[in-house]
Motif scaffolding. Sequence first.
Motif, PDB file in Angstrom:
ATOM      1  N   ASN A  65      86.731 110.383  43.353  1.00  0.00           N
ATOM      2  CA  ASN A  65      87.326 109.058  43.457  1.00  0.00           C
ATOM      3  C   ASN A  65      86.694 108.338  44.646  1.00  0.00           C
ATOM      4  O   ASN A  65      85.903 108.945  45.384  1.00  0.00           O
ATOM      5  CB  ASN A  65      88.847 109.169  43.591  1.00  0.00           C
ATOM      6  N   PRO A  66      87.012 107.077  44.859  1.00  0.00           N
ATOM      7  CA  PRO A  66      86.386 106.344  45.972  1.00  0.00           C
ATOM      8  C   PRO A  66      86.603 106.995  47.339  1.00  0.00           C
ATOM      9  O   PRO A  66      85.711 106.960  48.189  1.00  0.00           O
ATOM     10  CB  PRO A  66      87.048 104.963  45.908  1.00  0.00           C
ATOM     11  N   HIS A  67      87.770 107.607  47.542  1.00  0.00           N
ATOM     12  CA  HIS A  67      88.031 108.245  48.832  1.00  0.00           C
ATOM     13  C   HIS A  67      87.136 109.465  49.041  1.00  0.00           C
ATOM     14  O   HIS A  67      86.620 109.693  50.141  1.00  0.00           O
ATOM     15  CB  HIS A  67      89.504 108.626  48.955  1.00  0.00           C
ATOM     16  N   LEU A  68      86.937 110.241  47.979  1.00  0.00           N
ATOM     17  CA  LEU A  68      86.044 111.398  48.087  1.00  0.00           C
ATOM     18  C   LEU A  68      84.595 110.955  48.266  1.00  0.00           C
ATOM     19  O   LEU A  68      83.821 111.631  48.953  1.00  0.00           O
ATOM     20  CB  LEU A  68      86.182 112.298  46.867  1.00  0.00           C
ATOM     21  N   LEU A  69      84.221 109.836  47.657  1.00  0.00           N
ATOM     22  CA  LEU A  69      82.867 109.320  47.867  1.00  0.00           C
ATOM     23  C   LEU A  69      82.645 109.010  49.344  1.00  0.00           C
ATOM     24  O   LEU A  69      81.583 109.285  49.902  1.00  0.00           O
ATOM     25  CB  LEU A  69      82.622 108.062  47.032  1.00  0.00           C
ATOM     26  N   ARG A  70      83.653 108.455  49.986  1.00  0.00           N
ATOM     27  CA  ARG A  70      83.586 108.174  51.419  1.00  0.00           C
ATOM     28  C   ARG A  70      83.356 109.479  52.194  1.00  0.00           C
ATOM     29  O   ARG A  70      82.506 109.543  53.081  1.00  0.00           O
ATOM     30  CB  ARG A  70      84.886 107.503  51.834  1.00  0.00           C
ATOM     31  N   ASP A  71      84.120 110.518  51.847  1.00  0.00           N
ATOM     32  CA  ASP A  71      83.933 111.822  52.484  1.00  0.00           C
ATOM     33  C   ASP A  71      82.510 112.330  52.286  1.00  0.00           C
ATOM     34  O   ASP A  71      81.882 112.841  53.213  1.00  0.00           O
ATOM     35  CB  ASP A  71      84.881 112.867  51.878  1.00  0.00           C
ATOM     36  N   MET A  72      82.010 112.200  51.045  1.00  0.00           N
ATOM     37  CA  MET A  72      80.670 112.699  50.728  1.00  0.00           C
ATOM     38  C   MET A  72      79.602 111.972  51.536  1.00  0.00           C
ATOM     39  O   MET A  72      78.666 112.600  52.044  1.00  0.00           O
ATOM     40  CB  MET A  72      80.389 112.542  49.240  1.00  0.00           C
ATOM     41  N   ILE A  73      79.734 110.665  51.647  1.00  0.00           N
ATOM     42  CA  ILE A  73      78.747 109.875  52.393  1.00  0.00           C
ATOM     43  C   ILE A  73      78.751 110.290  53.858  1.00  0.00           C
ATOM     44  O   ILE A  73      77.699 110.558  54.446  1.00  0.00           O
ATOM     45  CB  ILE A  73      79.018 108.369  52.235  1.00  0.00           C
ATOM     46  N   VAL A  74      79.932 110.356  54.451  1.00  0.00           N
ATOM     47  CA  VAL A  74      80.029 110.710  55.873  1.00  0.00           C
ATOM     48  C   VAL A  74      79.498 112.114  56.108  1.00  0.00           C
ATOM     49  O   VAL A  74      78.712 112.350  57.036  1.00  0.00           O
ATOM     50  CB  VAL A  74      81.478 110.562  56.381  1.00  0.00           C
ATOM     51  N   THR A  75      79.901 113.061  55.266  1.00  0.00           N
ATOM     52  CA  THR A  75      79.443 114.442  55.435  1.00  0.00           C
ATOM     53  C   THR A  75      77.931 114.531  55.275  1.00  0.00           C
ATOM     54  O   THR A  75      77.246 115.199  56.070  1.00  0.00           O
ATOM     55  CB  THR A  75      80.154 115.366  54.421  1.00  0.00           C
ATOM     56  N   HIS A  76      77.384 113.848  54.282  1.00  0.00           N
ATOM     57  CA  HIS A  76      75.938 113.849  54.056  1.00  0.00           C
ATOM     58  C   HIS A  76      75.192 113.308  55.284  1.00  0.00           C
ATOM     59  O   HIS A  76      74.231 113.914  55.760  1.00  0.00           O
ATOM     60  CB  HIS A  76      75.616 113.010  52.823  1.00  0.00           C
ATOM     61  N   VAL A  77      75.658 112.191  55.812  1.00  0.00           N
ATOM     62  CA  VAL A  77      74.976 111.588  56.965  1.00  0.00           C
ATOM     63  C   VAL A  77      75.154 112.456  58.202  1.00  0.00           C
ATOM     64  O   VAL A  77      74.224 112.633  58.990  1.00  0.00           O
ATOM     65  CB  VAL A  77      75.476 110.141  57.202  1.00  0.00           C
ATOM     66  N   ARG A  78      76.328 113.033  58.381  1.00  0.00           N
ATOM     67  CA  ARG A  78      76.564 113.881  59.554  1.00  0.00           C
ATOM     68  C   ARG A  78      75.748 115.179  59.494  1.00  0.00           C
ATOM     69  O   ARG A  78      75.511 115.803  60.521  1.00  0.00           O
ATOM     70  CB  ARG A  78      78.047 114.170  59.743  1.00  0.00           C
ATOM     71  N   LYS A  79      75.332 115.599  58.312  1.00  0.00           N
ATOM     72  CA  LYS A  79      74.460 116.774  58.192  1.00  0.00           C
ATOM     73  C   LYS A  79      73.019 116.433  58.571  1.00  0.00           C
ATOM     74  O   LYS A  79      72.199 117.324  58.760  1.00  0.00           O
ATOM     75  CB  LYS A  79      74.483 117.323  56.762  1.00  0.00           C
ATOM     76  N   SER A  80      72.712 115.166  58.662  1.00  0.00           N
ATOM     77  CA  SER A  80      71.355 114.732  58.989  1.00  0.00           C
ATOM     78  C   SER A  80      71.196 114.662  60.509  1.00  0.00           C
ATOM     79  O   SER A  80      72.079 115.055  61.262  1.00  0.00           O
ATOM     80  CB  SER A  80      71.087 113.347  58.383  1.00  0.00           C
ATOM     81  N   ASP A  81      70.074 114.138  60.930  1.00  0.00           N
ATOM     82  CA  ASP A  81      69.804 113.972  62.358  1.00  0.00           C
ATOM     83  C   ASP A  81      70.212 112.588  62.839  1.00  0.00           C
ATOM     84  O   ASP A  81      69.620 112.057  63.779  1.00  0.00           O
ATOM     85  CB  ASP A  81      68.308 114.200  62.650  1.00  0.00           C
ATOM     86  N   ALA A  82      71.226 112.010  62.221  1.00  0.00           N
ATOM     87  CA  ALA A  82      71.672 110.672  62.609  1.00  0.00           C
ATOM     88  C   ALA A  82      72.147 110.677  64.057  1.00  0.00           C
ATOM     89  O   ALA A  82      72.823 111.613  64.502  1.00  0.00           O
ATOM     90  CB  ALA A  82      72.797 110.202  61.685  1.00  0.00           C
TER      91      ALA A  82
END
Length: 133
Positions: A65-82
Amino acid sequence: DRPPLVISPELTPSIDLFIDRWRPCLEPVGGNFFSQPRTGKPFTADSVYSLVARQCYKYTGRKTNPHLLRDMIVTHVRKSDASEKELEALALYMGHSISMQRDSYDRRTLNQKVAPAIDLLNTVNNRKATDDG
């Protein structure tokens, strides 16, 4: 306040085509950009939620759902070297604080969260060993 969503210039021709050719087929009621296919009425929060959930399931086979998409985006970016600056900018862009991003939306495991600290300590220790040797 959340800043406006920036849309990639590559999408402009597709958006223009939708507005000129396909949007009238939906027989929209009012001047809303998007309208519900069956009724022509504007989307509600619930109808957007349902649409996102159905389409995610259709393309991935996984319920989300949209809330889980938000989680996925944040988790994906936080796994990077941001950088912290980039993470803060993402939080503001998504309409929440950096602390909410970290506390509510980051779904990395504890091991994933501490891995950069372990890498840093290994780098410092290796550098010290090289300097001493």
